[in-house]
Write a protein that holds these residues in place. Structure first.
Motif, short mmCIF file in Angstrom:
data_model
loop_
_atom_site.label_atom_id
_atom_site.label_comp_id
_atom_site.label_asym_id
_atom_site.label_seq_id
_atom_site.Cartn_x
_atom_site.Cartn_y
_atom_site.Cartn_z
N LEU A 192 0.83 -1.21 0.00
CA LEU A 192 0.00 0.00 0.00
C LEU A 192 0.86 1.26 0.00
O LEU A 192 0.54 2.25 -0.67
N ASP A 193 1.96 1.22 0.74
CA ASP A 193 2.84 2.38 0.80
C ASP A 193 3.49 2.64 -0.55
O ASP A 193 3.68 3.79 -0.94
N ALA A 194 3.85 1.57 -1.26
CA ALA A 194 4.42 1.75 -2.61
C ALA A 194 3.41 2.42 -3.53
O ALA A 194 3.75 3.30 -4.33
N VAL A 195 2.14 2.03 -3.41
CA VAL A 195 1.08 2.64 -4.22
C VAL A 195 0.90 4.11 -3.84
O VAL A 195 0.81 4.99 -4.70
N TYR A 196 0.85 4.38 -2.54
CA TYR A 196 0.59 5.74 -2.06
C TYR A 196 1.76 6.69 -2.28
O TYR A 196 1.59 7.83 -2.68
N ARG A 197 2.95 6.20 -2.02
CA ARG A 197 4.12 7.08 -1.90
C ARG A 197 4.67 7.55 -3.24
O ARG A 197 5.09 8.70 -3.40
#
Length: 264
Positions: A94-99
């Motif tokens: 999720l962080d890869a998607v968000y960041r």
């Protein structure tokens, strides 16, 4: 229309595992039906600690419970440790998607897929924990995986190099040995779950490899040399042999890389 980034951030912040799993699947459904835009409504905030069960006590790695698979308590400790890894892997995806912004649409599709598969792995493990009168969050755990996410938060190339290709690739090496020990202990149902996880994790490391190579090509960097430079810069742990050569090759490692890792 909601944005992919704000929706991923909301998922990332959820503490309750059941809610997070449900939200990840909803995010995936919305993405694949084009209900989420790639509009950058705001810049990415630093997430120093992603959502996790409020009952979870974080400790130093040396203080986590011993995982001797020959005993019932040891198997619970093992299941809890792997569930913790898989739950953190949901947050990492999720962080890869968000960041990371302004990347091809396929990048987001890949990491949403990873988040969904990690959520499935988590559910399999939580179900086994529940059979043993335990829940994720009942035992202490450490934050090694998430700490690497924080360290690589400023550069998607570093993230692709070090989280899937180092931290998650270590799971490819360790899982067959754990499966062997569980088989010897007569826990065939747990071996079957780990086999599912192993096969999916090969695909996750392959996704990291593919985007690492894409980013190296975009920046005019040599992948092997760049990978080793970043490994020496950021990774302070030990690379435990033997490597799962077949799995790593399937996940996109080259023979040259594996030879160099053996030397390290």
């Amino acid at each position: 229309m909601n944005t992919l980034f704000s929706t991923a951030y909301q998922c990332l912040q959820l503490n309750d595992p059941t809610e997070k799993v449900r939200a990840v699947r909803q995010l995936s459904a919305q993405w694949h039906t084009e209900q989420l835009s790639l509009t950058e409504d705001s810049s990415a905030l630093m997430v120093s600690l992603a959502g996790q069960p409020t009952s979870l006590k974080l400790v130093h790695p040396r203080d986590v419970p011993k995982r001797r698979v020959q005993t019932a308590q040891g198997q619970i400790a093992l299941l809890h440790a792997i569930a913790h890894i898989e739950f953190n892997a949901i947050n990492l995806a999720l962080d890869a998607v968000y960041r990371f912004r302004q990347l091809p649409k396929a990048f987001y599709t890949d990491w949403i897929r990873v988040a969904v598969e990690e959520a499935y792995h988590y559910e399999l493990l939580e179900t086994e924990l529940n059979k043993r009168c335990c829940h994720y969050g009942d035992l202490p755990a450490h934050l090694g995986l998430w700490e690497m996410a924080v360290e690589t938060a400023n550069d998607v190339l570093e993230r692709m190099a070090l989280v899937p290709r180092v931290m998650e690739a270590r799971g490819l090496d360790a899982t067959p040995y754990i499966m062997q020990r569980l088989q010897q202990a007569g826990s065939a149902e747990l071996v079957a779950i780990l086999q599912i996880i192993l096969q999916d994790e090969i695909g996750h490391v392959a996704i990291g490899t593919r985007w690492f190579h894409y980013l190296c090509a975009e920046r005019g960097l040599a992948p092997t040399e760049t990978f080793l430079t970043l490994l020496k810069k950021h990774f302070t742990g030990k690379l435990h042999r033997p490597f799962n050569l077949e799995a790593r090759l399937t996940a996109g490692f080259t023979v040259e890389e594996l030879n160099l890792l053996e030397q390290l």
